[in-house]
Each structure stands twice: as structure tokens, then as C-alpha cells.
Motif scaffolding. Structure first.
Motif, PDB file in Angstrom:
ATOM      1  N   ALA A   1       0.831  -1.210   0.000  1.00 23.92           N
ATOM      2  CA  ALA A   1       0.000   0.000   0.000  1.00 23.92           C
ATOM      3  C   ALA A   1       0.863   1.256   0.000  1.00 23.92           C
ATOM      4  N   ARG A   2       1.921   1.251   0.802  1.00 18.53           N
ATOM      5  CA  ARG A   2       2.825   2.408   0.824  1.00 18.53           C
ATOM      6  C   ARG A   2       3.498   2.614  -0.531  1.00 18.53           C
ATOM      7  N   SER A   3       3.837   1.508  -1.190  1.00 20.05           N
ATOM      8  CA  SER A   3       4.437   1.609  -2.525  1.00 20.05           C
ATOM      9  C   SER A   3       3.459   2.215  -3.530  1.00 20.05           C
ATOM     10  N   ILE A   4       2.191   1.829  -3.429  1.00 19.29           N
ATOM     11  CA  ILE A   4       1.165   2.395  -4.312  1.00 19.29           C
ATOM     12  C   ILE A   4       1.041   3.900  -4.083  1.00 19.29           C
ATOM     13  N   VAL A   5       1.035   4.303  -2.821  1.00 23.69           N
ATOM     14  CA  VAL A   5       0.904   5.726  -2.481  1.00 23.69           C
ATOM     15  C   VAL A   5       2.067   6.532  -3.043  1.00 23.69           C
ATOM     16  N   VAL A   6       3.282   6.002  -2.887  1.00 24.23           N
ATOM     17  CA  VAL A   6       4.460   6.713  -3.402  1.00 24.23           C
ATOM     18  C   VAL A   6       4.393   6.844  -4.923  1.00 24.23           C
ATOM     19  N   SER A   7       3.966   5.783  -5.624  1.00 20.58           N
ATOM     20  CA  SER A   7       3.849   5.840  -7.085  1.00 20.58           C
ATOM     21  C   SER A   7       2.817   6.876  -7.506  1.00 20.58           C
ATOM     22  N   LEU A   8       1.708   6.925  -6.795  1.00 23.47           N
ATOM     23  CA  LEU A   8       0.681   7.928  -7.087  1.00 23.47           C
ATOM     24  C   LEU A   8       1.208   9.336  -6.850  1.00 23.47           C
ATOM     25  N   TYR A   9       1.855   9.522  -5.729  1.00 26.00           N
ATOM     26  CA  TYR A   9       2.382  10.846  -5.385  1.00 26.00           C
ATOM     27  C   TYR A   9       3.387  11.330  -6.432  1.00 26.00           C
ATOM     28  N   GLU A  10       4.295  10.472  -6.818  1.00 23.87           N
ATOM     29  CA  GLU A  10       5.319  10.868  -7.794  1.00 23.87           C
ATOM     30  C   GLU A  10       4.701  11.199  -9.148  1.00 23.87           C
ATOM     31  N   ALA A  11       3.688  10.416  -9.571  1.00 26.08           N
ATOM     32  CA  ALA A  11       3.044  10.691 -10.856  1.00 26.08           C
ATOM     33  C   ALA A  11       2.245  11.997 -10.817  1.00 26.08           C
ATOM     34  N   PHE A  12       1.562  12.242  -9.697  1.00 28.38           N
ATOM     35  CA  PHE A  12       0.706  13.425  -9.597  1.00 28.38           C
ATOM     36  C   PHE A  12       1.502  14.718  -9.407  1.00 28.38           C
ATOM     37  N   THR A  13       2.671  14.629  -8.830  1.00 30.95           N
ATOM     38  CA  THR A  13       3.421  15.844  -8.517  1.00 30.95           C
ATOM     39  C   THR A  13       4.660  16.023  -9.399  1.00 30.95           C
ATOM     40  N   GLU A  14       4.813  15.155 -10.392  1.00 36.13           N
ATOM     41  CA  GLU A  14       6.023  15.193 -11.228  1.00 36.13           C
ATOM     42  C   GLU A  14       6.223  16.548 -11.904  1.00 36.13           C
ATOM     43  N   SER A  15       5.135  17.143 -12.373  1.00 35.81           N
ATOM     44  CA  SER A  15       5.250  18.406 -13.125  1.00 35.81           C
ATOM     45  C   SER A  15       5.155  19.640 -12.219  1.00 35.81           C
ATOM     46  N   ARG A  16       5.079  19.448 -10.917  1.00 37.39           N
ATOM     47  CA  ARG A  16       4.922  20.576  -9.992  1.00 37.39           C
ATOM     48  C   ARG A  16       6.237  20.849  -9.269  1.00 37.39           C
ATOM     49  N   GLU A  17       6.484  22.086  -8.993  1.00 36.38           N
ATOM     50  CA  GLU A  17       7.754  22.478  -8.382  1.00 36.38           C
ATOM     51  C   GLU A  17       7.610  22.800  -6.891  1.00 36.38           C
ATOM     52  N   ASP A  18       6.732  23.730  -6.575  1.00 33.84           N
ATOM     53  CA  ASP A  18       6.697  24.290  -5.225  1.00 33.84           C
ATOM     54  C   ASP A  18       5.538  23.802  -4.357  1.00 33.84           C
ATOM     55  N   ASP A  19       4.439  23.411  -4.971  1.00 33.23           N
ATOM     56  CA  ASP A  19       3.241  23.108  -4.176  1.00 33.23           C
ATOM     57  C   ASP A  19       2.894  21.625  -4.166  1.00 33.23           C
ATOM     58  N   LYS A  20       3.900  20.763  -4.188  1.00 36.01           N
ATOM     59  CA  LYS A  20       3.646  19.319  -4.247  1.00 36.01           C
ATOM     60  C   LYS A  20       2.824  18.845  -3.048  1.00 36.01           C
ATOM     61  N   GLN A  21       3.247  19.209  -1.832  1.00 39.87           N
ATOM     62  CA  GLN A  21       2.560  18.745  -0.636  1.00 39.87           C
ATOM     63  C   GLN A  21       1.130  19.271  -0.560  1.00 39.87           C
ATOM     64  N   GLU A  22       0.948  20.561  -0.928  1.00 43.21           N
ATOM     65  CA  GLU A  22      -0.394  21.147  -0.893  1.00 43.21           C
ATOM     66  C   GLU A  22      -1.317  20.473  -1.896  1.00 43.21           C
ATOM     67  N   PHE A  23      -0.796  20.191  -3.092  1.00 39.23           N
ATOM     68  CA  PHE A  23      -1.596  19.526  -4.118  1.00 39.23           C
ATOM     69  C   PHE A  23      -1.967  18.110  -3.677  1.00 39.23           C
ATOM     70  N   TRP A  24      -0.999  17.385  -3.120  1.00 44.19           N
ATOM     71  CA  TRP A  24      -1.243  16.020  -2.676  1.00 44.19           C
ATOM     72  C   TRP A  24      -2.244  15.988  -1.513  1.00 44.19           C
ATOM     73  N   GLN A  25      -2.123  16.943  -0.618  1.00 42.36           N
ATOM     74  CA  GLN A  25      -3.061  17.019   0.500  1.00 42.36           C
ATOM     75  C   GLN A  25      -4.482  17.261   0.006  1.00 42.36           C
ATOM     76  N   SER A  26      -4.620  18.157  -0.952  1.00 41.30           N
ATOM     77  CA  SER A  26      -5.943  18.446  -1.512  1.00 41.30           C
ATOM     78  C   SER A  26      -6.543  17.207  -2.183  1.00 41.30           C
ATOM     79  N   PHE A  27      -5.700  16.469  -2.920  1.00 44.03           N
ATOM     80  CA  PHE A  27      -6.168  15.257  -3.604  1.00 44.03           C
ATOM     81  C   PHE A  27      -6.619  14.204  -2.594  1.00 44.03           C
ATOM     82  N   CYS A  28      -5.840  13.995  -1.556  1.00 39.29           N
ATOM     83  CA  CYS A  28      -6.172  12.968  -0.565  1.00 39.29           C
ATOM     84  C   CYS A  28      -7.439  13.346   0.221  1.00 39.29           C
TER      85      CYS A  28
END
Length: 302
Positions: free
Chosen positions: A256-283
Motif C-alpha cells: 500500500a505504501r508503494s502504491i501511495v508513493v507511485s501515485l504521489y510521484e506521478a501526480f506531482t512530477e510536473s509541480r515544483e513548489d506546491d507538491k505537498q499542498e496539491f497532494w493534501q488536496s487530492f487525498c
């Protein structure tokens, strides 16, 4: 009043058996023992018990060779697979492997029947038959890939379930062979259609099946880009990961942790500064608050 003997013994007679008759009976029994296996044309031979079991050679894919006349050989393949002699079935399963490796076009028309035979063999109590059928499934995956999903029958779903069950077995050599077959499946198939099959087993009632399914789901997800994840359903993936993160088996939680990391990396790959904020909003938009916080903790050091 005389007592009757217990069990199935005959009643005691008033006369004591003569020693001579005992000798005759004993000699007769000895003669029977000696006569077993004697080649007498007037006596039907009795079946003899073998002290050793039949050994089966497990042939690697690299050691299998093509048929000299595959068109002729394919005619008797189904009959061999349906034989009541398990040794014949093992031999025919190895023939299936040779067809898959070298003459796959001839196997395509009977592929559903072949897969169902493999499923039946995996349910057999004979370990040799189970392992041979699992080895055959690996070669089938490598030969046909996602073409297996073109079938309108349920054979591939049955095969997948059996492989997951066998990967949970206590017999180490069966378990390891099943894991190799599942890995071959992940490597040979496009991740999206396979993930659509595998994800159903993330909620299986057997926790060991859930854990094995989770491992190979995570391997599928790691091969996907953002487009593929969204096509499958990113919200479905994050919910699957969240459920597995609370599973009682550590293998499921790690997957499950591996799935989460893969999702996070794919969703935030094109983002520079707001990765955590974007991921928090998605979750938070797809999970209850407490589960969303767990997802944030997983990627906090990524």
C-alpha cells in the motif's frame, strides 16, 4: 456360559486346532507370499506396491525445444490434457509450453480450453501437477500477454485466482513458482487491463490473498504514468491503498505504501513548489480526514 470373543473373530470351538493344520496354513501363507510376482502363465499377476514415487523433471523454458511437426502434434493436445493419467497430463502441459514458446499461433484457437485445464491441474492435490501447470502459465503469459483478456470466458479470472492462492501455499516450491508466474504476468502485460483484474482481489476475504494481490497491484501501478492512473481511476487507487494500509498483514501494508508513493510521484512530477499542498488536496477530496493524514505522512520524506 462361555464368553464370545470380541471384534470379528470366529467363536472358539471346543476342540483345540491341531498343530499340523497350523503348519499347513502357515506354509500356505508363505507360499502365497513367495508366489507374488512369480511369472506363472496360469496366475494373474498381483499389483505390486512401489517403494518410491514417480519423479517428475521440471524443465526450464530455455530447455524446451520446438516440435518437428507441430501441425500433427496439436491434434492430440486436448486429448492428452484431458487424460485421467496425471503423468500424461504433465507431459501434455509441457507440450503446451513448447507450443506457447515456438508455435503460439496454433495454440490460440484452443487457448480457453488450455487455460481451464491449467486451472483444474492447480486444484489437483499432486504437487508435481500443480507446479507443471504453474510453469505452463508463465510461458502462456509471455507468449500471449493481454491477448488472454480477449476471451469472453472466465478462464483468465479463474487462473489468476488460483495463482494467488498457490502463492499463499505453505509448500515453498509451489509458492515460489506461483510468484514467478505472477511476476511474469506483470512483466508481459500492459498494466492497465491487468490492474483492472487484480484490483478486485484487494478486497478478498483471505488476508494472504489480499496481501499477494496488493504486491502485484503495486508492481502494476509502478509501471503506469499519470494518464494510465487517471484512466483506471486515481480515486479508486488511493482508496485501495488506504484500505490496504490498514490491513493486518505487513506485506499488504508495505505494498500500500508503494502504491501511495507511485501515485504521489506521478501526480506531482510536473509541480515544483506546491507538491505537498496539491497532494493534501487530492487525498482530502477522496478519503476521510484521518486516512488522508496517513497518506501525507507516507510521502512526507519523499
Amino acid at each position: 456360559m462361555a464368553l464370545r470373543p470380541i471384534d470379528n473373530a470366529l467363536p472358539i470351538t471346543s476342540e483345540r486346532p491341531k498343530k499340523q493344520s497350523k503348519t499347513i496354513i502357515s506354509a500356505h501363507k508363505e507360499k502365497q507370499v513367495v508366489d507374488i510376482g512369480v511369472n506363472d502363465e496360469n496366475i494373474a499377476p498381483l499389483p505390486q506396491q512401489s517403494s518410491t514415487e514417480v519423479s517428475i523433471d521440471y524443465i526450464s523454458s530455455e530447455s524446451l525445444e520446438p516440435f518437428q511437426d507441430p501441425d500433427s502434434k496439436i491434434q492430440g493436445l486436448v486429448g492428452g490434457l484431458e487424460s485421467k493419467d496425471w503423468l500424461k497430463v504433465c507431459e501434455s502441459l509441457n507440450d503446451v509450453r513448447r507450443f506457447a514458446l515456438y508455435h503460439s499461433n496454433l495454440l490460440l484457437s484452443i487457448l480457453d480450453k488450455v487455460v481451464l485445464v491449467m486451472v483444474k491441474a492447480m486444484k489437483n492435490p499432486r504437487s508435481a501437477l500443480i507446479k507443471t501447470s504453474i510453469m505452463a502459465s508463465s510461458d502462456i503469459f509471455n507468449a500471449f500477454g493481454v491477448k488472454l483478456f480477449d476471451s469472453t470466458s472466465d478462464s483468465i479470472n479463474q487462473l489468476l485466482l488460483q495463482l494467488l492462492l498457490k502463492a499463499c501455499q505453505d509448500k515453498k516450491f509451489v509458492c515460489e513458482e506461483a510468484e514467478r508466474a505472477l511476476l511474469a504476468m506483470v512483466e508481459a502485460m500492459a498494466p492497465l487491463p491487468l490492474l483492472q483484474k487484480l484490483n478486485a482481489y484487494a478486497g478478498h476475504s483471505n488476508p494472504r490473498v489480499r496481501a499477494k494481490a496488493a504486491i502485484f497491484i503495486s508492481k502494476c501501478v509502478s509501471k503506469m504514468d499519470l494518464k494510465g492512473m487517471e484512466e483506471f481511476g486515481s480515486s479508486v487507487l488511493i482508496q485501495t491503498a488506504s484500505n490496504l494500509l490498514n490491513d493486518k498483514l505487513p506485506e499488504a501494508r508495505e505494498a500500500a505504501r508503494s502504491i501511495v508513493v507511485s501515485l504521489y510521484e506521478a501526480f506531482t512530477e510536473s509541480r515544483e513548489d506546491d507538491k505537498q499542498e496539491f497532494w493534501q488536496s487530492f487525498c482530502q477530496s477522496n478519503l476521510p480526514a484521518i486516512h488522508a493524514q496517513a497518506m501525507l505522512r507516507i510521502v512526507s520524506f519523499t
